[in-house]
Write a protein that holds these residues in place. Sequence first.
Motif, PDB file in Angstrom:
ATOM      1  N   LEU A  48      23.715   8.946   7.322  1.00 18.71           N
ATOM      2  CA  LEU A  48      24.901   8.856   6.473  1.00 18.71           C
ATOM      3  C   LEU A  48      24.822   9.823   5.298  1.00 18.71           C
ATOM      4  O   LEU A  48      25.851  10.238   4.760  1.00 18.71           O
ATOM      5  N   MET A  49      23.616  10.206   4.917  1.00 19.22           N
ATOM      6  CA  MET A  49      23.462  11.159   3.817  1.00 19.22           C
ATOM      7  C   MET A  49      24.148  12.483   4.112  1.00 19.22           C
ATOM      8  O   MET A  49      24.563  13.193   3.184  1.00 19.22           O
ATOM      9  N   LEU A  50      24.291  12.840   5.379  1.00 23.19           N
ATOM     10  CA  LEU A  50      24.990  14.078   5.711  1.00 23.19           C
ATOM     11  C   LEU A  50      26.447  14.009   5.258  1.00 23.19           C
ATOM     12  O   LEU A  50      27.030  15.020   4.847  1.00 23.19           O
ATOM     13  N   GLY A  51      27.039  12.804   5.342  1.00 25.77           N
ATOM     14  CA  GLY A  51      28.383  12.633   4.800  1.00 25.77           C
ATOM     15  C   GLY A  51      28.401  12.847   3.293  1.00 25.77           C
ATOM     16  O   GLY A  51      29.340  13.423   2.743  1.00 25.77           O
ATOM     17  N   GLY A  52      27.346  12.385   2.629  1.00 24.86           N
ATOM     18  CA  GLY A  52      27.225  12.635   1.198  1.00 24.86           C
ATOM     19  C   GLY A  52      27.113  14.110   0.894  1.00 24.86           C
ATOM     20  O   GLY A  52      27.724  14.612  -0.070  1.00 24.86           O
ATOM     21  N   PHE A  53      26.351  14.836   1.713  1.00 28.16           N
ATOM     22  CA  PHE A  53      26.218  16.281   1.506  1.00 28.16           C
ATOM     23  C   PHE A  53      27.548  16.996   1.734  1.00 28.16           C
ATOM     24  O   PHE A  53      27.861  17.968   1.040  1.00 28.16           O
ATOM     25  N   LEU A  92      30.593  15.851   1.129  1.00 25.56           N
ATOM     26  CA  LEU A  92      31.413  15.670  -0.069  1.00 25.56           C
ATOM     27  C   LEU A  92      30.833  16.399  -1.274  1.00 25.56           C
ATOM     28  O   LEU A  92      31.565  17.000  -2.065  1.00 25.56           O
ATOM     29  N   LEU A  93      29.516  16.347  -1.418  1.00 20.72           N
ATOM     30  CA  LEU A  93      28.865  17.026  -2.542  1.00 20.72           C
ATOM     31  C   LEU A  93      29.098  18.533  -2.487  1.00 20.72           C
ATOM     32  O   LEU A  93      29.492  19.154  -3.482  1.00 20.72           O
ATOM     33  N   GLU A  94      28.852  19.126  -1.332  1.00 22.53           N
ATOM     34  CA  GLU A  94      28.969  20.579  -1.210  1.00 22.53           C
ATOM     35  C   GLU A  94      30.423  21.034  -1.247  1.00 22.53           C
ATOM     36  O   GLU A  94      30.747  22.044  -1.874  1.00 22.53           O
ATOM     37  N   ALA A  95      31.303  20.309  -0.553  1.00 22.89           N
ATOM     38  CA  ALA A  95      32.719  20.693  -0.560  1.00 22.89           C
ATOM     39  C   ALA A  95      33.302  20.557  -1.962  1.00 22.89           C
ATOM     40  O   ALA A  95      34.035  21.431  -2.436  1.00 22.89           O
ATOM     41  N   MET A 117      38.254  25.266  -2.980  1.00 23.10           N
ATOM     42  CA  MET A 117      39.099  24.648  -1.969  1.00 23.10           C
ATOM     43  C   MET A 117      39.196  25.484  -0.697  1.00 23.10           C
ATOM     44  O   MET A 117      39.237  24.955   0.410  1.00 23.10           O
ATOM     45  N   LYS A 118      39.165  26.795  -0.842  1.00 19.82           N
ATOM     46  CA  LYS A 118      39.354  27.674   0.308  1.00 19.82           C
ATOM     47  C   LYS A 118      38.175  27.643   1.278  1.00 19.82           C
ATOM     48  O   LYS A 118      38.256  28.222   2.364  1.00 19.82           O
ATOM     49  N   ASN A 119      37.095  26.985   0.891  1.00 25.90           N
ATOM     50  CA  ASN A 119      35.923  26.890   1.766  1.00 25.90           C
ATOM     51  C   ASN A 119      35.578  25.463   2.161  1.00 25.90           C
ATOM     52  O   ASN A 119      34.557  25.223   2.812  1.00 25.90           O
ATOM     53  N   ALA A 120      36.413  24.501   1.798  1.00 22.09           N
ATOM     54  CA  ALA A 120      36.091  23.089   1.985  1.00 22.09           C
ATOM     55  C   ALA A 120      35.971  22.706   3.457  1.00 22.09           C
ATOM     56  O   ALA A 120      35.037  22.009   3.865  1.00 22.09           O
ATOM     57  N   GLY A 121      36.925  23.132   4.263  1.00 20.57           N
ATOM     58  CA  GLY A 121      36.884  22.801   5.691  1.00 20.57           C
ATOM     59  C   GLY A 121      35.677  23.419   6.375  1.00 20.57           C
ATOM     60  O   GLY A 121      35.033  22.784   7.226  1.00 20.57           O
ATOM     61  N   HIS A 122      35.363  24.645   5.995  1.00 26.01           N
ATOM     62  CA  HIS A 122      34.198  25.335   6.554  1.00 26.01           C
ATOM     63  C   HIS A 122      32.916  24.554   6.259  1.00 26.01           C
ATOM     64  O   HIS A 122      32.083  24.350   7.153  1.00 26.01           O
ATOM     65  N   ILE A 123      32.746  24.108   5.019  1.00 26.32           N
ATOM     66  CA  ILE A 123      31.538  23.392   4.637  1.00 26.32           C
ATOM     67  C   ILE A 123      31.424  22.084   5.398  1.00 26.32           C
ATOM     68  O   ILE A 123      30.338  21.712   5.880  1.00 26.32           O
ATOM     69  N   ASN A 128      36.585  19.743  -6.714  1.00 22.41           N
ATOM     70  CA  ASN A 128      36.856  18.311  -6.712  1.00 22.41           C
ATOM     71  C   ASN A 128      35.625  17.532  -7.167  1.00 22.41           C
ATOM     72  O   ASN A 128      34.733  17.254  -6.369  1.00 22.41           O
ATOM     73  N   GLN A 129      35.576  17.179  -8.443  1.00 21.58           N
ATOM     74  CA  GLN A 129      34.427  16.443  -8.961  1.00 21.58           C
ATOM     75  C   GLN A 129      34.384  14.999  -8.461  1.00 21.58           C
ATOM     76  O   GLN A 129      33.321  14.385  -8.433  1.00 21.58           O
ATOM     77  N   VAL A 130      35.518  14.464  -8.062  1.00 23.38           N
ATOM     78  CA  VAL A 130      35.522  13.116  -7.484  1.00 23.38           C
ATOM     79  C   VAL A 130      34.779  13.123  -6.147  1.00 23.38           C
ATOM     80  O   VAL A 130      33.978  12.226  -5.860  1.00 23.38           O
ATOM     81  N   TYR A 131      35.039  14.132  -5.318  1.00 23.62           N
ATOM     82  CA  TYR A 131      34.282  14.284  -4.064  1.00 23.62           C
ATOM     83  C   TYR A 131      32.781  14.404  -4.355  1.00 23.62           C
ATOM     84  O   TYR A 131      31.953  13.804  -3.670  1.00 23.62           O
ATOM     85  N   THR A 132      32.462  15.218  -5.356  1.00 23.75           N
ATOM     86  CA  THR A 132      31.056  15.432  -5.688  1.00 23.75           C
ATOM     87  C   THR A 132      30.385  14.125  -6.103  1.00 23.75           C
ATOM     88  O   THR A 132      29.278  13.809  -5.657  1.00 23.75           O
ATOM     89  N   ALA A 133      31.068  13.352  -6.945  1.00 23.28           N
ATOM     90  CA  ALA A 133      30.513  12.082  -7.396  1.00 23.28           C
ATOM     91  C   ALA A 133      30.352  11.104  -6.238  1.00 23.28           C
ATOM     92  O   ALA A 133      29.329  10.410  -6.120  1.00 23.28           O
ATOM     93  N   LEU A 134      31.355  11.038  -5.369  1.00 25.49           N
ATOM     94  CA  LEU A 134      31.258  10.148  -4.209  1.00 25.49           C
ATOM     95  C   LEU A 134      30.138  10.591  -3.274  1.00 25.49           C
ATOM     96  O   LEU A 134      29.420   9.761  -2.704  1.00 25.49           O
ATOM     97  N   GLY A 135      29.975  11.913  -3.147  1.00 24.91           N
ATOM     98  CA  GLY A 135      28.877  12.432  -2.337  1.00 24.91           C
ATOM     99  C   GLY A 135      27.531  12.006  -2.873  1.00 24.91           C
ATOM    100  O   GLY A 135      26.635  11.601  -2.127  1.00 24.91           O
ATOM    101  N   VAL A 136      27.369  12.074  -4.202  1.00 22.03           N
ATOM    102  CA  VAL A 136      26.112  11.646  -4.825  1.00 22.03           C
ATOM    103  C   VAL A 136      25.877  10.161  -4.587  1.00 22.03           C
ATOM    104  O   VAL A 136      24.755   9.728  -4.278  1.00 22.03           O
ATOM    105  N   LEU A 137      26.923   9.358  -4.703  1.00 20.40           N
ATOM    106  CA  LEU A 137      26.770   7.919  -4.477  1.00 20.40           C
ATOM    107  C   LEU A 137      26.346   7.627  -3.037  1.00 20.40           C
ATOM    108  O   LEU A 137      25.472   6.780  -2.797  1.00 20.40           O
ATOM    109  N   LEU A 138      26.950   8.314  -2.077  1.00 19.55           N
ATOM    110  CA  LEU A 138      26.553   8.128  -0.674  1.00 19.55           C
ATOM    111  C   LEU A 138      25.103   8.555  -0.455  1.00 19.55           C
ATOM    112  O   LEU A 138      24.358   7.897   0.288  1.00 19.55           O
TER     113      LEU A 138
END
Length: 422
Positions: free
Chosen positions: A20-25, A27-30, A35-41, A196-206
């Motif tokens: 599940l940590m990969l899901g966190g990564f 969100l953290l990385e994206a 934004m223009k690289n989010a889907g790629h990541i 998106n800092q919300v994504y980053t924070a959620l990624g850290v929590l995951l």
Amino acid sequence: MEMALMDNLWVIVGTVLVFLMLGGFILLEAGSTRMKNAGHIAGKTIFTAGIGALVFWAVGYGLIYGSEGAFIGWGSFFYGDASFSGEGLAPAVDIMFQMVFALVALTIAFGGFAERAKLSAYVIFAVLFSALIYPVVAHWIWGGGWLAGHGKQDFAGSTVVHLTGAMAALAATIILKPRIGKFNKDGSSNDIAGHNQVYTALGVLLLWVGWFGFNGGSTFGVADAFFGFVSLNTMLGAAAGAVAAMSVAWAVNGKADVPSMLNGALAGLVAITAPAGFVEPWAAVVIGLVGGIIVVFSMKLFDKARIDDPIFALSVHGTVGVWGTLANGLFAVPAFSSEIDWGKPGLFYGGGLEQLGVQALGVFTSGLYAFVASFLILKVMDIVMGGLRVSEEEEIIGLDLSEHGGYGYPENIPNPNDQKGA
């Protein structure tokens, strides 16, 4: 038999948490990039996990655990053992747990590729890292290799996973060079903020949640409930890291910036990964606090050195991975190290400098191997492929479009067909 089944169940739960940590990564990385690289990541994390899993099943596990040679193991390739003796871990459970650790290391390594590497570079390096780099370090420390013979302590992977991945990321950042617009001619840097800092924070929590499987699952059993103690140390280390980084950033920068807070939590987690099963809770707090302080200054140091690290992998997983590993040589408790027959007590518990020296040796040799091997592999790839980096035009329009033909946020891109129906 019943207790063995409970042990196997716990390790599978740990496996799921680590995966599940990969899901966190994602969100953290994206969230930490544009934004223009989010889907790629997001996409590259999934398909490289697939590549890494196949390579680890085919050869990676066998190179780590196939035998106890000093440098590399050999055997158990294309693993297919469905047996269970009724004691210990079933072979399939063991390989699954070890596999997800390899995938985390690979994901960390790709932090150094962010926003500028060709898709093909990810594919090829995923194969070579999973077969030639990660298994070597893992064998040295966890597979009965020469560092294990010296008593190198790394409970869940501050060196094996985090430092190895970070050194590969460092090699990539050097070869790929900084992103367009990151540094000015006078050496000063520009902040390229994530979208998106919300994504980053959620990624850290995951990631924080997944770490209970990362460290707690590394007890490989439930009999004495030691996984609870390890999980407590994990929680305290992360909490201390978050608080320390926020405090330092606030004092130094005048603002408690969100990236520092989030990276502080991750730094605390990385720092406590090696000592999680060797130290007392008060020491876990100290280790996390120091990790949170280190990561703030490390990020600034790499920036001043003109090393472009969009995900801060070098600081969070590299610099702090070194600290976490060395911390065993200071804080390892005699009862814990002797109970699992893994190394000696730390300096503060009467062990002298012996264990600290072993930890330093492990950090130096493992980090050096991971960096040199990654650099050579990536340099050869760079020459053979005519460059690992996308063109300037492709980097400007974003990897979502240039590498995948569509944006991760397509509704934000004007559609000519919308005008036709107006």
